[in-house]
Design an enzyme around this catalytic site. Structure first.
Site, PDB file in Angstrom:
ATOM      1  CE1 TYR A   1     -13.443  12.524 -17.174  1.00 31.45           C
ATOM      2  CE2 TYR A   1     -12.764  12.360 -14.784  1.00 31.45           C
ATOM      3  CZ  TYR A   1     -13.200  11.710 -16.100  1.00 31.45           C
ATOM      4  OH  TYR A   1     -13.786  10.395 -16.086  1.00 31.45           O
TER       5      TYR A   1
ATOM      6  CG  ASP B   1      -6.156  15.837 -16.156  1.00 27.31           C
ATOM      7  OD1 ASP B   1      -5.526  15.247 -17.038  1.00 27.31           O
ATOM      8  OD2 ASP B   1      -7.345  15.711 -15.893  1.00 27.31           O
TER       9      ASP B   1
ATOM     10  CE  LYS C   1      -9.983   8.437 -19.877  1.00 32.29           C
ATOM     11  NZ  LYS C   1     -10.024   9.660 -18.969  1.00 32.29           N
TER      12      LYS C   1
ATOM     13  NE  ARG D   1      -2.954   0.327   3.166  1.00 27.38           N
ATOM     14  CZ  ARG D   1      -2.590   1.075   4.537  1.00 27.38           C
ATOM     15  NH1 ARG D   1      -2.267   2.491   4.093  1.00 27.38           N
ATOM     16  NH2 ARG D   1      -2.362   0.536   5.497  1.00 27.38           N
TER      17      ARG D   1
HETATM   18  C1  LIG Z   1     -10.714  10.090 -17.638  1.00 30.22           C
HETATM   19  C2  LIG Z   1     -10.086  11.363 -17.118  1.00 30.22           C
HETATM   20  C3  LIG Z   1      -9.709  11.488 -15.868  1.00 30.22           C
HETATM   21  C4  LIG Z   1     -10.065  10.656 -14.692  1.00 30.22           C
HETATM   22  O1  LIG Z   1      -9.180   9.354 -14.877  1.00 30.22           O
HETATM   23  P1  LIG Z   1      -9.530   7.791 -14.374  1.00 30.22           P
HETATM   24  O2  LIG Z   1      -8.418   7.192 -14.725  1.00 30.22           O
HETATM   25  O3  LIG Z   1     -10.977   7.476 -15.316  1.00 30.22           O
HETATM   26  O4  LIG Z   1     -10.027   7.923 -12.957  1.00 30.22           O
HETATM   27  C5  LIG Z   1      -9.214  12.699 -15.453  1.00 30.22           C
HETATM   28  N1  LIG Z   1      -9.056  13.652 -16.290  1.00 30.22           N
HETATM   29  C6  LIG Z   1      -9.286  13.545 -17.527  1.00 30.22           C
HETATM   30  C7  LIG Z   1      -9.051  14.599 -18.623  1.00 30.22           C
HETATM   31  C8  LIG Z   1      -9.935  12.489 -17.905  1.00 30.22           C
HETATM   32  O5  LIG Z   1     -10.333  12.443 -19.459  1.00 30.22           O
END
Ligand SMILES: *Cc1c(COP(=O)(O)O)cnc(C)c1O
Length: 390
Positions: free
Chosen positions: A113, A184, A209, A60
């Site tokens: 997001y 992000d 992604k 963890r």
């Molecule tokens: C999908 C997404 C997230 C969240 O990521 P997860 O792995 O699904 O929790 C955060 N920021 C953006 C821009 C996203 O497209």
């Protein structure tokens, strides 16, 4: 597209220490599938307890397979340290919970997001407030700051409309006021945009992604300086427990080996499709960072483009959007983006035109994640789906 050659080498090669000095090593890092690590004596365990962020005590905390992923992403971002998480949302949650106190304020810049903003709404229960500023002008950003603003969180290119922010300008404005900045950076990946050298404090990715790239895992990562990462580690990561399991870290490392090559193809095919859409009579506008009003900024700030963008259907009603989406055969209908398969989705619902408009999202918007099937096949698919829409 320009990708730093040393970044390509980093994506491809794992750094694995030999078992014995002079031994051969595996090309792929071992999956250290263990929950705990045992020590030669009790004193060694007690020593390790004093800093779980730099010792293998319990998975963890730190795990060697996950650490290889963190080492790579930290170096790709030119940051001091990284921490991987069970998802992008776990990564964002850890940043907010690790760095903010009751009474603090978050200023969000650009289109963010949706779940990130939902999380911010929940943080109101703990006395953390927020605002969203969609105007990229530094004067507008300054005007939206409050004396309690402790964190500026941004996306560039932003969600849905892919507008860019001047990252160096935002960093400068925030630094002068002692405000932490975080981005992000999922759309651009660490290969095409490096926010930390521009003065941004924290860069975060959903690895679900492009980094993973194969739609077979969910993961997130945060990169920053050592001090901030220690706060995030002890005040959020270790206690929230949203760890990235070693096998998922290994899958992610495997996905990242082809990231530079995938990005080249995503960029080329997405641009070809975006330009084709621009000339289509059923399309009112195309929202791609290379083709929009701030393309000079995007060009200056990024060294290439990934493959997710949006377009506006001229008949902007829900029925027309639904008909086009349902007529696509190669693009699959689903959430997420950045994988090898092409995906389509729209923020439109039968009854939300007003609320989208209030958020600056035009009606008729359709988002495409261009996969690796080839531009020709995808353009044919769009051509037949759009044939009845004009
Ligand atoms: C999908 C997404 C997230 C969240 O990521 P997860 O792995 O699904 O929790 C955060 N920021 C953006 C821009 C996203 O497209």
């Amino acid at each position: 597209m320009h990708i730093d050659p040393s970044d390509i080498a980093l994506c491809i090669a794992d750094e694995v220490a030999p078992g014995r000095p002079g031994d051969s090593v595996p090309t792929s890092v071992p999956i250290v599938q263990t929950s705990l690590f045992s020590f030669p004596d009790f004193g060694a365990l007690l020593d390790a307890f004093t800093s779980e962020s730099s010792h293998h005590v319990y998975s963890r905390g730190q795990n060697p397979t996950v650490e290889e992923l963190e080492r790579k992403v930290a170096r790709l971002e030119r940051g001091e340290a990284a921490k991987a998480f069970a998802s992008g949302m776990a990564a964002i949650s850890a940043v907010f919970l690790g760095l903010l106190e009751q009474g603090d304020h978050i200023l969000f810049l650009n289109h963010i997001y949706g779940p990130t903003l939902q999380l911010a709404r929940h943080l109101r229960r703990f006395g953390i407030e927020h605002d969203v500023c969609l105007d990229p002008d530094p004067a507008a950003i300054e005007a939206a700051l409050r004396p309690e603003t402790r964190l500026i969180w941004m996306e560039s290119p932003g969600t849905m409309l892919f507008r860019s922010l001047d990252l160096a300008a935002v960093a400068e404005l925030a630094r002068a006021r002692g405000i932490t900045t975080g981005i992000d950076n999922s759309w651009a990946t660490p290969l095409l945009q490096k926010p930390l050298p521009l003065g941004i404090d924290i860069s975060m990715h959903t690895c679900t992604k492009y980094l993973g790239g194969h739609s077979d895992l969910v993961a997130g990562v945060v990169v920053s300086d050592r001090e901030r990462m220690e706060r995030i580690f002890y005040r959020a990561y270790l206690l929230n427990g949203g760890i990235l399991p070693p096998f998922d870290a290994w899958l992610l490392l495997r996905g990242m080996r082809t990231l530079p090559t995938r990005l080249r193809q995503h960029e080329a095919d997405a641009l070809a499709i975006a330009r084709w859409l621009q000339a289509h009579p059923a399309v009112r506008a195309v929202h791609h960072p290379a083709l929009g009003p701030d393309r000079d900024l995007a060009e200056r700030q990024m060294t290439g483009y990934s493959g997710t963008f949006a377009f506006e259907l001229a008949p902007g009603d829900f029925g027309s959007v639904q008909a086009v989406i349902d007529a696509l055969r190669v693009f699959r209908i689903g959430v997420s983006w950045g994988g090898v398969e092409s995906l389509v989705i729209s923020p439109m619902r039968p009854d939300n035109a007003r609320s989208l408009e209030a958020k600056g999202i035009p009606s008729g918007l359709i988002r495409l994640s261009v996969g690796l099937e080839g531009a020709e096949v995808l353009i044919d698919d769009l051509a037949s789906a759009l044939a009845n829409a004009s």
